[in-house]
Design a protein around this motif. Structure first.
Motif, PDB file in Angstrom:
ATOM      1  N   GLY A 165      13.244  91.090  19.650  1.00 15.27           N
ATOM      2  CA  GLY A 165      13.268  92.418  19.034  1.00 15.27           C
ATOM      3  C   GLY A 165      12.766  92.378  17.600  1.00 15.27           C
ATOM      4  N   PRO A 166      13.373  91.532  16.747  1.00 15.55           N
ATOM      5  CA  PRO A 166      12.875  91.399  15.368  1.00 15.55           C
ATOM      6  C   PRO A 166      11.487  90.764  15.283  1.00 15.55           C
ATOM      7  N   VAL A 167      11.225  89.730  16.075  1.00 17.03           N
ATOM      8  CA  VAL A 167       9.942  89.024  15.977  1.00 17.03           C
ATOM      9  C   VAL A 167       8.777  89.953  16.279  1.00 17.03           C
ATOM     10  N   LEU A 168       8.915  90.790  17.312  1.00 21.15           N
ATOM     11  CA  LEU A 168       7.814  91.649  17.733  1.00 21.15           C
ATOM     12  C   LEU A 168       7.700  92.931  16.919  1.00 21.15           C
ATOM     13  N   GLN A 169       8.400  92.991  15.802  1.00 23.92           N
ATOM     14  CA  GLN A 169       8.109  94.048  14.843  1.00 23.92           C
ATOM     15  C   GLN A 169       6.771  93.770  14.161  1.00 23.92           C
ATOM     16  N   SER A 170       6.315  92.518  14.233  1.00 31.27           N
ATOM     17  CA  SER A 170       4.969  92.151  13.799  1.00 31.27           C
ATOM     18  C   SER A 170       4.076  92.093  15.025  1.00 31.27           C
ATOM     19  N   ARG A 171       2.855  92.571  14.895  1.00 31.81           N
ATOM     20  CA  ARG A 171       1.929  92.507  16.017  1.00 31.81           C
ATOM     21  C   ARG A 171       1.596  91.042  16.305  1.00 31.81           C
ATOM     22  N   PRO A 172       1.597  90.640  17.576  1.00 36.95           N
ATOM     23  CA  PRO A 172       1.281  89.250  17.915  1.00 36.95           C
ATOM     24  C   PRO A 172      -0.097  88.847  17.412  1.00 36.95           C
ATOM     25  N   GLY A 173      -0.274  87.550  17.150  1.00 38.72           N
ATOM     26  CA  GLY A 173      -1.523  87.077  16.594  1.00 38.72           C
ATOM     27  C   GLY A 173      -2.096  85.878  17.327  1.00 38.72           C
ATOM     28  N   ILE A 174      -3.366  85.600  17.043  1.00 41.36           N
ATOM     29  CA  ILE A 174      -4.017  84.417  17.590  1.00 41.36           C
ATOM     30  C   ILE A 174      -3.474  83.163  16.918  1.00 41.36           C
ATOM     31  N   THR A 175      -3.204  83.264  15.634  1.00 40.04           N
ATOM     32  CA  THR A 175      -2.614  82.157  14.894  1.00 40.04           C
ATOM     33  C   THR A 175      -1.477  82.691  14.049  1.00 40.04           C
ATOM     34  N   GLY A 176      -0.784  81.799  13.365  1.00 42.20           N
ATOM     35  CA  GLY A 176       0.332  82.232  12.536  1.00 42.20           C
ATOM     36  C   GLY A 176       1.049  81.040  11.938  1.00 42.20           C
ATOM     37  N   LEU A 177       2.072  81.318  11.180  1.00 43.91           N
ATOM     38  CA  LEU A 177       2.828  80.250  10.539  1.00 43.91           C
ATOM     39  C   LEU A 177       3.458  79.328  11.574  1.00 43.91           C
ATOM     40  N   ALA A 178       4.040  79.911  12.624  1.00 42.88           N
ATOM     41  CA  ALA A 178       4.664  79.087  13.666  1.00 42.88           C
ATOM     42  C   ALA A 178       3.626  78.264  14.415  1.00 42.88           C
ATOM     43  N   THR A 179       2.434  78.832  14.626  1.00 41.53           N
ATOM     44  CA  THR A 179       1.377  78.105  15.314  1.00 41.53           C
ATOM     45  C   THR A 179       0.970  76.867  14.524  1.00 41.53           C
ATOM     46  N   LEU A 180       0.812  77.031  13.223  1.00 45.06           N
ATOM     47  CA  LEU A 180       0.354  75.917  12.393  1.00 45.06           C
ATOM     48  C   LEU A 180       1.452  74.892  12.133  1.00 45.06           C
ATOM     49  N   ARG A 181       2.686  75.356  12.014  1.00 42.25           N
ATOM     50  CA  ARG A 181       3.771  74.458  11.648  1.00 42.25           C
ATOM     51  C   ARG A 181       4.462  73.810  12.844  1.00 42.25           C
ATOM     52  N   PHE A 182       4.332  74.413  14.032  1.00 40.75           N
ATOM     53  CA  PHE A 182       5.172  73.927  15.132  1.00 40.75           C
ATOM     54  C   PHE A 182       4.417  73.672  16.432  1.00 40.75           C
ATOM     55  N   HIS A 183       3.206  74.180  16.576  1.00 42.77           N
ATOM     56  CA  HIS A 183       2.538  74.132  17.873  1.00 42.77           C
ATOM     57  C   HIS A 183       2.355  72.708  18.387  1.00 42.77           C
ATOM     58  N   GLN A 184       1.909  71.800  17.541  1.00 38.94           N
ATOM     59  CA  GLN A 184       1.670  70.434  18.013  1.00 38.94           C
ATOM     60  C   GLN A 184       2.978  69.737  18.381  1.00 38.94           C
ATOM     61  N   HIS A 185       4.046  70.016  17.630  1.00 38.88           N
ATOM     62  CA  HIS A 185       5.343  69.438  17.979  1.00 38.88           C
ATOM     63  C   HIS A 185       5.842  70.028  19.302  1.00 38.88           C
ATOM     64  N   GLU A 186       5.576  71.314  19.512  1.00 37.98           N
ATOM     65  CA  GLU A 186       5.934  71.933  20.780  1.00 37.98           C
ATOM     66  C   GLU A 186       5.214  71.253  21.936  1.00 37.98           C
ATOM     67  N   GLU A 187       3.920  70.986  21.766  1.00 39.27           N
ATOM     68  CA  GLU A 187       3.173  70.278  22.805  1.00 39.27           C
ATOM     69  C   GLU A 187       3.776  68.901  23.079  1.00 39.27           C
TER      70      GLU A 187
END
Length: 240
Positions: free
Chosen positions: A127-149
Motif C-alpha cells: 500500500g505505501p510502496v505503490l504510492q510511487s509509480r513503479p520503475g525500471i530501476t530504483g534505490l532497491a534495484t541498485l542496493r539489493f538486486h544482486q544480493h536478492e539474486e
C-alpha cells in the motif's frame, strides 16, 4: 507523479528508444533465431494496489517455465539459457519497458512493479510502496538486486524460493523503496539512472551489490530518522 518527473521519464525514454533501436531490433532477431517465439514476455504487474498493467520484457526463460508462478530462483535455473543469462546480467531484457514508461504504466525510477499475488498477500507493505509509480530501476534495484539474486539462486524448490523471497527480500526492498519515496527529487532520479547505466560494467562478484556514490549510499542509514518501518511478512514454512 510530479510533472517534472513525468517529463524526465518521457524525454529520456524517447531518447533511449531512438538511440537504442538497433540494439532492440538486433536482440529481437537473435532471440528469434536462437530461442524461437515468443520474443517478448508479457507479465501482469501492479502499478497501484488495485490497478494492474502488462509489463513488457524480452523473454529470458524457456516457454512455460513461469507457469508455476512466483519469482525466479535456483529452481528455474535449468530454464534459463546462456543467452538468457547475458540478457539478464546486462539488463538488456528490460529495454522494452521503455514502452511501459511512455504509456505511463511505469516510471524510469521507482519500486520494481510487484506481482498481484504479493500485493494481495501483503497490502500493509505494498500500500505505501505503490504510492510511487513503479520503475525500471530504483534505490532497491541498485542496493539489493544482486544480493536478492544470490539469495534466490541458492533455492532448489519453488517452495523454498517463495519462502526466501517473502521473508528476506520483500521487507528489505520495501524499506529501500520507502526511503526513496521520502527523499525523491529529480536530481536523485538522474543519479540513479546514471548509476544504472554503469551497473553492467561495475558488477561485483558474489553477493555484493553495485557500490553507489557516497551521497546516495548515505541515504539508507537515514531510514531510522525518516521513520521508515516495514513489517516482516509471516511465512507458513521455513525460509531456509
Amino acid at each position: 507523479m510530479p510533472f517534472s518527473k513525468r517529463m524526465f521519464d518521457v524525454s529520456v525514454a524517447l531518447t533511449l528508444l531512438l538511440l537504442l533501436w538497433p540494439v532492440l531490433v538486433g536482440t529481437m532477431l537473435v532471440l528469434l533465431l536462437a530461442e524461437g517465439r515468443p520474443v517478448f514476455y508479457l507479465g501482469e504487474r501492479m502499478c497501484s494496489p488495485t490497478r494492474s498493467f502488462m509489463q513488457i520484457k524480452f523473454r529470458t526463460m524457456r516457454v512455460g517455465a513461469d507457469a508455476v508462478g512466483g519469482v525466479t530462483g535456483g529452481d528455474k535455473a535449468a530454464s534459463i539459457s546462456p543467452l538468457h543469462r547475458i540478457l539478464r546480467r546486462t539488463r538488456a531484457d528490460e529495454l522494452p519497458q521503455l514502452i511501459n514508461v511512455l504509456k505511463g504504466d511505469m516510471s524510469l525510477v521507482g519500486p520494481r512493479p510487484p506481482m498481484r499475488s504479493y500485493v494481495e498477500a501483503y497490502p500493509e507493505i505494498y500500500g505505501p510502496v505503490l504510492q510511487s509509480r513503479p520503475g525500471i530501476t530504483g534505490l532497491a534495484t541498485l542496493r539489493f538486486h544482486q544480493h536478492e539474486e544470490w539469495l534466490l539462486g541458492r533455492c532448489r524448490t519453488h517452495r523454498e524460493t517463495e519462502a526466501v523471497y517473502r521473508r528476506r527480500c520483500i521487507p528489505r526492498k520495501a524499506r529501500l523503496d520507502l526511503i526513496y519515496q521520502r527523499r525523491r527529487t529529480l536530481w536523485f532520479d538522474i543519479a540513479l539512472v546514471c548509476q544504472t547505466a554503469g551497473k553492467p560494467f561495475w558488477r561485483t562478484k558474489g553477493r555484493n551489490d553495485f557500490p553507489l556514490a557516497p551521497v546516495v549510499a548515505r541515504i539508507e542509514p537515514a531510514a531510522a530518522s525518516a521513520g521508515v518501518a516495514v513489517p516482516v511478512p509471516a511465512v507458513t514454512h521455513p525460509a531456509e
